[in-house]
Design a protein around this motif. Structure first.
Motif, PDB file in Angstrom:
ATOM      1  N   ALA A 259     -48.187 -69.922  92.853  1.00  0.00           N
ATOM      2  CA  ALA A 259     -47.535 -68.935  91.985  1.00  0.00           C
ATOM      3  C   ALA A 259     -46.758 -67.918  92.805  1.00  0.00           C
ATOM      4  CB  ALA A 259     -48.581 -68.237  91.112  1.00  0.00           C
ATOM      5  N   LEU A 260     -47.301 -67.514  93.983  1.00  0.00           N
ATOM      6  CA  LEU A 260     -46.590 -66.559  94.848  1.00  0.00           C
ATOM      7  C   LEU A 260     -45.271 -67.155  95.349  1.00  0.00           C
ATOM      8  CD1 LEU A 260     -49.603 -65.157  96.923  1.00  0.00           C
ATOM      9  CD2 LEU A 260     -48.304 -63.957  95.144  1.00  0.00           C
ATOM     10  N   LYS A 261     -45.244 -68.470  95.584  1.00  0.00           N
ATOM     11  CA  LYS A 261     -44.007 -69.103  96.060  1.00  0.00           C
ATOM     12  C   LYS A 261     -42.894 -68.995  95.021  1.00  0.00           C
ATOM     13  CE  LYS A 261     -46.176 -72.598  99.052  1.00  0.00           C
ATOM     14  NZ  LYS A 261     -46.403 -74.046  99.223  1.00  0.00           N
ATOM     15  N   ILE A 262     -43.225 -69.269  93.776  1.00  0.00           N
ATOM     16  CA  ILE A 262     -42.156 -69.321  92.763  1.00  0.00           C
ATOM     17  C   ILE A 262     -41.730 -67.930  92.297  1.00  0.00           C
ATOM     18  CG2 ILE A 262     -42.867 -71.601  91.986  1.00  0.00           C
ATOM     19  CD1 ILE A 262     -44.104 -70.276  89.548  1.00  0.00           C
ATOM     20  N   ILE A 263     -42.653 -66.930  92.370  1.00  0.00           N
ATOM     21  CA  ILE A 263     -42.248 -65.586  91.934  1.00  0.00           C
ATOM     22  C   ILE A 263     -41.650 -64.781  93.081  1.00  0.00           C
ATOM     23  CG2 ILE A 263     -43.928 -65.529  90.057  1.00  0.00           C
ATOM     24  CD1 ILE A 263     -45.724 -63.787  91.731  1.00  0.00           C
ATOM     25  N   GLY A 264     -41.824 -65.271  94.334  1.00  0.00           N
ATOM     26  CA  GLY A 264     -41.183 -64.626  95.478  1.00  0.00           C
ATOM     27  C   GLY A 264     -41.783 -63.293  95.864  1.00  0.00           C
ATOM     28  N   LEU A 265     -43.073 -63.113  95.655  1.00  0.00           N
ATOM     29  CA  LEU A 265     -43.738 -61.858  96.019  1.00  0.00           C
ATOM     30  C   LEU A 265     -44.952 -62.153  96.875  1.00  0.00           C
ATOM     31  CD1 LEU A 265     -43.667 -60.006  92.563  1.00  0.00           C
ATOM     32  CD2 LEU A 265     -42.183 -59.557  94.526  1.00  0.00           C
ATOM     33  N   LYS A 266     -45.447 -61.113  97.566  1.00  0.00           N
ATOM     34  CA  LYS A 266     -46.644 -61.252  98.372  1.00  0.00           C
ATOM     35  C   LYS A 266     -47.873 -60.875  97.551  1.00  0.00           C
ATOM     36  CE  LYS A 266     -44.284 -60.211 102.757  1.00  0.00           C
ATOM     37  NZ  LYS A 266     -44.252 -59.305 103.923  1.00  0.00           N
ATOM     38  N   GLN A 267     -49.035 -61.329  98.024  1.00  0.00           N
ATOM     39  CA  GLN A 267     -50.267 -61.110  97.262  1.00  0.00           C
ATOM     40  C   GLN A 267     -50.577 -59.626  97.102  1.00  0.00           C
ATOM     41  OE1 GLN A 267     -53.827 -62.867  98.952  1.00  0.00           O
ATOM     42  NE2 GLN A 267     -54.591 -63.363  96.912  1.00  0.00           N
ATOM     43  N   GLU A 268     -50.381 -58.851  98.180  1.00  0.00           N
ATOM     44  CA  GLU A 268     -50.685 -57.418  98.083  1.00  0.00           C
ATOM     45  C   GLU A 268     -49.742 -56.671  97.145  1.00  0.00           C
ATOM     46  OE1 GLU A 268     -48.548 -58.230 102.047  1.00  0.00           O
ATOM     47  OE2 GLU A 268     -50.185 -59.097 100.850  1.00  0.00           O
ATOM     48  N   ASP A 269     -48.586 -57.274  96.853  1.00  0.00           N
ATOM     49  CA  ASP A 269     -47.647 -56.648  95.922  1.00  0.00           C
ATOM     50  C   ASP A 269     -47.951 -57.003  94.471  1.00  0.00           C
ATOM     51  OD1 ASP A 269     -46.267 -55.612  98.091  1.00  0.00           O
ATOM     52  OD2 ASP A 269     -44.956 -57.373  98.253  1.00  0.00           O
ATOM     53  N   VAL A 270     -48.924 -57.896  94.270  1.00  0.00           N
ATOM     54  CA  VAL A 270     -49.185 -58.409  92.920  1.00  0.00           C
ATOM     55  C   VAL A 270     -50.587 -58.068  92.432  1.00  0.00           C
ATOM     56  CG1 VAL A 270     -49.343 -60.499  91.518  1.00  0.00           C
ATOM     57  CG2 VAL A 270     -47.526 -60.289  93.223  1.00  0.00           C
ATOM     58  N   ILE A 271     -51.603 -58.332  93.284  1.00  0.00           N
ATOM     59  CA  ILE A 271     -52.999 -58.157  92.860  1.00  0.00           C
ATOM     60  C   ILE A 271     -53.262 -56.690  92.498  1.00  0.00           C
ATOM     61  CG2 ILE A 271     -55.416 -58.363  93.536  1.00  0.00           C
ATOM     62  CD1 ILE A 271     -54.030 -61.000  93.153  1.00  0.00           C
ATOM     63  N   GLY A 272     -53.860 -56.478  91.318  1.00  0.00           N
ATOM     64  CA  GLY A 272     -54.188 -55.130  90.856  1.00  0.00           C
ATOM     65  C   GLY A 272     -53.026 -54.372  90.248  1.00  0.00           C
ATOM     66  N   LYS A 273     -51.848 -54.986  90.191  1.00  0.00           N
ATOM     67  CA  LYS A 273     -50.669 -54.325  89.631  1.00  0.00           C
ATOM     68  C   LYS A 273     -50.472 -54.759  88.174  1.00  0.00           C
ATOM     69  CE  LYS A 273     -49.766 -52.415  93.583  1.00  0.00           C
ATOM     70  NZ  LYS A 273     -48.633 -52.809  94.402  1.00  0.00           N
ATOM     71  N   SER A 274     -49.835 -53.888  87.405  1.00  0.00           N
ATOM     72  CA  SER A 274     -49.546 -54.202  86.001  1.00  0.00           C
ATOM     73  C   SER A 274     -48.425 -55.240  85.912  1.00  0.00           C
ATOM     74  CB  SER A 274     -49.161 -52.939  85.237  1.00  0.00           C
ATOM     75  OG  SER A 274     -48.683 -53.259  83.940  1.00  0.00           O
ATOM     76  N   ALA A 275     -48.681 -56.321  85.203  1.00  0.00           N
ATOM     77  CA  ALA A 275     -47.661 -57.363  85.051  1.00  0.00           C
ATOM     78  C   ALA A 275     -46.451 -56.837  84.294  1.00  0.00           C
ATOM     79  CB  ALA A 275     -48.260 -58.571  84.330  1.00  0.00           C
ATOM     80  N   ILE A 276     -46.673 -55.897  83.380  1.00  0.00           N
ATOM     81  CA  ILE A 276     -45.559 -55.324  82.608  1.00  0.00           C
ATOM     82  C   ILE A 276     -44.625 -54.557  83.535  1.00  0.00           C
ATOM     83  CG2 ILE A 276     -44.970 -53.729  80.743  1.00  0.00           C
ATOM     84  CD1 ILE A 276     -47.619 -54.428  79.447  1.00  0.00           C
ATOM     85  N   THR A 277     -45.212 -53.821  84.501  1.00  0.00           N
ATOM     86  CA  THR A 277     -44.381 -53.075  85.471  1.00  0.00           C
ATOM     87  C   THR A 277     -43.618 -54.038  86.373  1.00  0.00           C
ATOM     88  OG1 THR A 277     -46.008 -51.279  85.432  1.00  0.00           O
ATOM     89  CG2 THR A 277     -44.431 -51.313  87.256  1.00  0.00           C
ATOM     90  N   LEU A 278     -44.288 -55.092  86.836  1.00  0.00           N
ATOM     91  CA  LEU A 278     -43.612 -56.066  87.698  1.00  0.00           C
ATOM     92  C   LEU A 278     -42.512 -56.807  86.945  1.00  0.00           C
ATOM     93  CD1 LEU A 278     -46.693 -57.590  89.566  1.00  0.00           C
ATOM     94  CD2 LEU A 278     -45.005 -55.987  90.484  1.00  0.00           C
ATOM     95  N   ALA A 279     -42.689 -56.997  85.636  1.00  0.00           N
ATOM     96  CA  ALA A 279     -41.696 -57.729  84.845  1.00  0.00           C
ATOM     97  C   ALA A 279     -40.369 -56.986  84.752  1.00  0.00           C
ATOM     98  CB  ALA A 279     -42.243 -57.996  83.439  1.00  0.00           C
ATOM     99  N   LEU A 280     -40.397 -55.672  84.970  1.00  0.00           N
ATOM    100  CA  LEU A 280     -39.155 -54.904  84.912  1.00  0.00           C
ATOM    101  C   LEU A 280     -38.206 -55.282  86.055  1.00  0.00           C
ATOM    102  CD1 LEU A 280     -40.657 -51.373  84.063  1.00  0.00           C
ATOM    103  CD2 LEU A 280     -39.598 -53.002  82.489  1.00  0.00           C
ATOM    104  N   GLU A 281     -38.781 -55.800  87.161  1.00  0.00           N
ATOM    105  CA  GLU A 281     -37.954 -56.137  88.325  1.00  0.00           C
ATOM    106  C   GLU A 281     -37.947 -57.639  88.622  1.00  0.00           C
ATOM    107  OE1 GLU A 281     -39.544 -53.841  91.494  1.00  0.00           O
ATOM    108  OE2 GLU A 281     -38.935 -51.911  90.646  1.00  0.00           O
ATOM    109  N   ASN A 282     -38.824 -58.395  87.966  1.00  0.00           N
ATOM    110  CA  ASN A 282     -38.926 -59.827  88.250  1.00  0.00           C
ATOM    111  C   ASN A 282     -38.681 -60.602  86.959  1.00  0.00           C
ATOM    112  OD1 ASN A 282     -40.271 -62.524  88.667  1.00  0.00           O
ATOM    113  ND2 ASN A 282     -40.596 -61.643  90.717  1.00  0.00           N
ATOM    114  N   ASP A 283     -37.579 -61.351  86.917  1.00  0.00           N
ATOM    115  CA  ASP A 283     -37.213 -62.078  85.697  1.00  0.00           C
ATOM    116  C   ASP A 283     -38.225 -63.165  85.346  1.00  0.00           C
ATOM    117  OD1 ASP A 283     -34.972 -60.536  85.441  1.00  0.00           O
ATOM    118  OD2 ASP A 283     -33.660 -61.943  86.508  1.00  0.00           O
ATOM    119  N   LEU A 284     -38.791 -63.830  86.366  1.00  0.00           N
ATOM    120  CA  LEU A 284     -39.726 -64.918  86.096  1.00  0.00           C
ATOM    121  C   LEU A 284     -41.009 -64.381  85.455  1.00  0.00           C
ATOM    122  CD1 LEU A 284     -40.577 -67.817  86.234  1.00  0.00           C
ATOM    123  CD2 LEU A 284     -41.312 -67.465  88.603  1.00  0.00           C
TER     124      LEU A 284
END
Length: 572
Positions: A259-284
């Motif tokens: 999943a990290l490969k296709i979304i182009g982010l690192k684990q520390e940038d994703v784990i524990g973060k709000s998916a809604i907030t990340l969706a504002l900058e990540n189209d996938l």
């Protein structure tokens, strides 16, 4: 002392004092009432008789004969109301003086003695009234003393119960509830300390024993839980499908390497973060969160990663649990799984291109066959006998069927590649129905089937591709004719419902088994045991045509009672 014993003693004593207070109040009220009635009966009436005799005596001086009768009547009443010590002697003396006065009315000395007798009676009764009033007052004071004393005791006991009882009951419950919440939050070192030897003390000892056992159990299984957690993390990370785990607040709990490969982010940038907030900058991520709680449609997602195009199918697994000791299911999150269907998509593209190429290549020789048949049927070519004519008709029918099959294959290949072209415009629903009915009229007449059109008046125009909508309706009618018996009826209904116009085709054929209702619009599907002359693409193409026009298509059927196929299109 046990809480039950305390409650019984306190409430029982209060109840007993209330009963004593009630009885004592009733006794003293009765005593005061008796003293008051005694004054009224024994003394007040005597004073009233004495006053009447004085008034009558004064009127005797005025020579009024009836005054003797009034005096004598009051004297008689007084004789029967002698209640005080010494009152009898004075009353009898008054009677003797009055009898003497009746015979010697001119004696002023007798009148004076009568006055004196009456005043003595009045004084004697007034002294008695004062004495009895003092007694009643003393009774009232005694009653007040005892009522106040016992009432004060009742108040003190009730106040003591009011102040102490709620705290004695509620405080241990509050402390116990707080400790239970700590245990529920996995703080197994929590203990309850009740020193009293009562029910709460027994409860505290049982609670502390339970907490000790839970702490021991938790400590013994902590390593095992940690080991299982690492096992699950390793399993998720080694799966070839991208997986993203969310809690019920849509915070990302875990994400594997795929999943990290296709979304182009690192684990520390994703784990524990709000998916809604990340969706504002990540189209996938925004696309993955789209309609996550709704009905999921199996549309493939095209993702460009690792320098190549890949196709994935999104599957959302909702995670629910029933907490221990409860009955209601709660939602604790979702797991998004992306299944890699790239190889299947490539095979599907190859199949579609192959079908399109073969269908296109077949259309030319089939068209040549049809042209040759037309030449054979002309008289200029030569005469043909009856057997030859039957062969030509058979070849014509087969070539027509082949042409229809190749046309459907080309249509489905266009639909699968997204090359469908619609000419959306204002269309008259009556014209579409008439066009479709005319197209199948000869086919219906061959089986002596009656086509009935039932259309509402003044229907509005619809926004549709007339040609493709007519093709769908013709397909419905052709199927209805094929599966209807001879000398039957087929009804075409046209009506409006809200902002849509409904096209319906009803037949009285053998109907469709409910097992096949969900598959009837699938590609290449044919009902087992039915006529296999078609490709099984007609209804699938119809579904694509109608849905491409923002319409809906459906079917209702009962085995042995016929079928109803319908579609709805929006009005202009």
């Amino acid at each position: 002392m046990r809480i039950k014993t305390k409650l019984n003693l306190g409430v029982g004593l209060l109840f007993l004092l209330i009963i004593i207070l009630s009885l004592l109040s009733a006794f003293y009220i009765y005593s005061i009432k008796k003293d008051t009635q005694n004054i009224l009966k024994a003394n007040y009436e005597t004073l009233e008789y004495s006053r009447n005799m004085l008034l009558a005596l004064d009127k005797i001086d005025e020579n009024k004969p009836q005054s003797f009768a009034v005096f004598e009547a009051n004297l008689k009443n007084q004789l029967s109301n002698i209640t005080e010590i010494g009152e009898d002697k004075i009353t009898y003396k008054l009677r003797d003086n009055f009898n003497f006065l009746k015979t010697n009315q001119s004696k002023d000395s007798i009148k004076s003695q009568i006055h004196q007798n009456i005043f003595e009676i009045m004084k004697l009764n007034m002294d008695a009234i004062k004495l009895k009033s003092d007694v009643a007052k003393k009774t009232s004071e005694t009653a007040n003393f005892w009522v106040i004393l016992i009432g004060t005791l009742c108040f003190l006991i009730a106040f003591n119960l009011l102040v102490n009882l709620p705290n004695n009951i509620a405080n241990p419950i509050k402390e116990l509830t707080s400790s239970i919440q700590e245990i529920a939050n996995k703080n197994y070192s929590e203990r309850v300390h009740f020193l009293d030897h009562n029910e709460y003390g027994d409860l505290a000892r049982s609670f502390n024993t339970m907490a000790e056992k839970l702490q021991e159990y938790h400590s013994s299984n902590l390593y095992k839980l940690s080991f299982e957690k690492k096992r699950l993390e390793t399993l998720v990370n080694n799966m070839h499908d991208p997986i993203i785990g969310l809690d019920n607040q849509e915070v990302i709990l875990f994400v594997n390497d795929e999943a990290l490969k296709i979304i182009g982010l690192k684990q520390e940038d994703v784990i524990g973060k709000s998916a809604i907030t990340l969706a504002l900058e990540n189209d996938l991520i925004r696309k993955l969160l789209d309609n996550i709680k709704g009905v999921q449609k199996a549309f493939p997602i095209k993702i460009f990663a690792d320098g190549k195009e890949s196709y994935f199918e999104k599957e959302v697994v909702n995670i629910t649990i029933i907490p221990t000791g409860e009955e209601k299911t709660i939602d604790i999150g979702d797991v998004i799984i992306l299944r890699n269907i790239t190889i299947f998509k490539e095979l599907d593209f190859a199949k579609t291109n192959f079908i399109a190429t073969v269908s296109h290549e077949l259309k030319t020789p089939i068209a040549s066959i049809k042209m040759s048949l037309q030449l054979l049927e002309k008289e200029q070519t030569g005469n043909i006998n009856e057997e030859q004519k039957q062969l030509i008709d058979s070849i014509k029918e087969d070539s027509q069927r082949l042409l229809k099959i190749t046309g459907e294959l080309l249509d489905i290949s266009q639909l699968e590649t997204g090359n469908i072209h619609l000419s959306m415009e204002k269309s008259n629903p009556y014209q579409i129905v008439n066009y479709a009915v005319d197209a199948v009229k000869i086919q219906a007449e061959q089986k002596e089937i009656e086509l009935i059109v039932e259309a509402d008046s003044d229907l509005p125009e619809i926004k549709a591709d007339s040609e493709k909508t007519g093709w769908v309706l013709i397909n419905f009618l052709t199927n209805a004719i094929r599966y209807s018996s001879e000398n039957s009826k087929i009804v075409v209904q046209l009506k409006q419902e809200d902002n849509q116009v409904i096209f319906q085709v009803k037949d009285v054929g053998k109907g469709i088994d409910k097992r096949y209702k969900t598959k009837i619009f699938d590609k290449y599907f044919q009902i087992p045991g039915s006529n296999k002359s078609g490709t099984g693409l007609g209804l699938a193409i119809s579904k694509e045509f109608i849905e491409a026009q923002n319409g809906t298509i459906g079917m209702e059927s009962e085995l042995g009672l016929g079928s109803t196929f319908y579609f709805k299109l929006n009005v202009v």
